[in-house]
Design an enzyme around this catalytic site. Sequence first.
Site, mmCIF file in Angstrom:
data_model
loop_
_atom_site.group_PDB
_atom_site.id
_atom_site.type_symbol
_atom_site.label_atom_id
_atom_site.label_comp_id
_atom_site.label_asym_id
_atom_site.label_seq_id
_atom_site.Cartn_x
_atom_site.Cartn_y
_atom_site.Cartn_z
ATOM 1 N N GLY A 59 0.804 -1.215 0.000
ATOM 2 C CA GLY A 59 0.000 0.000 0.000
ATOM 3 C C GLY A 59 0.833 1.260 0.000
ATOM 4 O O GLY A 59 0.421 2.295 0.529
ATOM 5 N N ALA A 60 2.015 1.210 -0.624
ATOM 6 C CA ALA A 60 2.922 2.361 -0.612
ATOM 7 C C ALA A 60 2.772 3.262 -1.830
ATOM 8 O O ALA A 60 3.524 4.207 -1.990
ATOM 9 C CB ALA A 60 4.372 1.876 -0.517
ATOM 10 N N GLY A 62 -1.246 7.584 -0.143
ATOM 11 C CA GLY A 62 -1.687 7.688 1.236
ATOM 12 C C GLY A 62 -0.615 7.474 2.287
ATOM 13 O O GLY A 62 0.544 7.860 2.119
ATOM 14 N N SER A 109 -7.142 -0.587 12.809
ATOM 15 C CA SER A 109 -7.958 0.621 12.909
ATOM 16 C C SER A 109 -8.801 0.511 14.158
ATOM 17 O O SER A 109 -9.138 -0.596 14.602
ATOM 18 C CB SER A 109 -8.860 0.765 11.678
ATOM 19 O OG SER A 109 -9.840 1.773 11.898
ATOM 20 N N TYR A 112 -15.396 -4.413 6.522
ATOM 21 C CA TYR A 112 -14.169 -3.683 6.854
ATOM 22 C C TYR A 112 -13.829 -3.815 8.339
ATOM 23 O O TYR A 112 -12.685 -4.118 8.696
ATOM 24 C CB TYR A 112 -14.343 -2.209 6.478
ATOM 25 C CG TYR A 112 -13.095 -1.385 6.654
ATOM 26 C CD1 TYR A 112 -12.043 -1.477 5.748
ATOM 27 C CD2 TYR A 112 -12.963 -0.495 7.723
ATOM 28 C CE1 TYR A 112 -10.889 -0.718 5.913
ATOM 29 C CE2 TYR A 112 -11.822 0.260 7.891
ATOM 30 C CZ TYR A 112 -10.789 0.152 6.984
ATOM 31 O OH TYR A 112 -9.644 0.906 7.153
#
Length: 330
Positions: free
Chosen positions: A39-40, A43, A176, A201
Amino acid sequence: MHGRSARRFNRNFPSLLYTTDMGWHTDIRLDGKTAIITGASSGIGKYVAMDLYRRGARVIIPCLSLDEAESAVACIEEEVGGEVMRGEERGKLVIKVMDLSSLSSVRQCAQELLQEEEAIHFLINNAGVFISDETLSKDGYQIHFAVNYLGHFLFTMLLMPLLLKSAPARILNTASDVHYLGKPINLDYIKKANDSALAGYTNSKFAVASFTKELSRKLEGTGVTVYSTHPGIVDTPMSEKFLASYNFFIRTAIKIVAKPVVKTPKEAAETILYCALDDGVAAESGFYYCDCKRKHAASKCEDPKTAKELWDMSVNLLELDQTKLLTVNT
């Protein structure tokens, strides 16, 4: 790893290495270290990659496509520019292609890394999705479970021999605070499209926090430590998708209440960097962090029975050999 922590100086210092709002800073160099960050391409992950790259690390960026990876590298190189720390050189950016929704793609990428890399000192499982459509992965699993949890579980287990060989090493899983709303996952749940993206999620993030706890127990004494992090309420496209799952009135109320504490992706990267680089957390493992501080995960996540059930289900789904998961290849 050596460096000075908790040192305060001006936020206008021209790099990511400022003292955070939580009062944390390190000027540690990472020359000779290798990090993998999912995920680089954008964001939070992009800012983590930029920071480690600036410190001299070899930063491996698995992305969904070659075009996405090349674009990410170009962006990181441009934003870092000619900056160096203490007169030292920047690190190196390495491109890989991996689709976390495809277990065969995860296996292929991991195999390439095992063949090509001599060490892995940081594995940062940061990628995630929030998809409002009723979607299954390429392997027939609920998409949030597949991408946010199962793909990273497989990636971590396949790379484990090299992580153990490279110890001390750290594994960081982006969870999260919505995991507090999540529930333990069972086989019936993961094999059908979820009519609630929010439930999908939150349950996937519950799994991430639970996995972190169980993996830390299994890795005790190996020199490989594990952390899960809450980046905060972050201004990203994924946050917008998350808010869109609520009706207009709830969405508006959340935006008003959250506005004073909304973080930029750069600010959200701070806790991940803290867990990756701070000397003080090196002796800790299996805990949950927010704003560069340790906090309690959901009690159910910390329940050994619940965590082991998730672990066993994941191993069985992936047809992994329990006896070889935590061994060093010779």
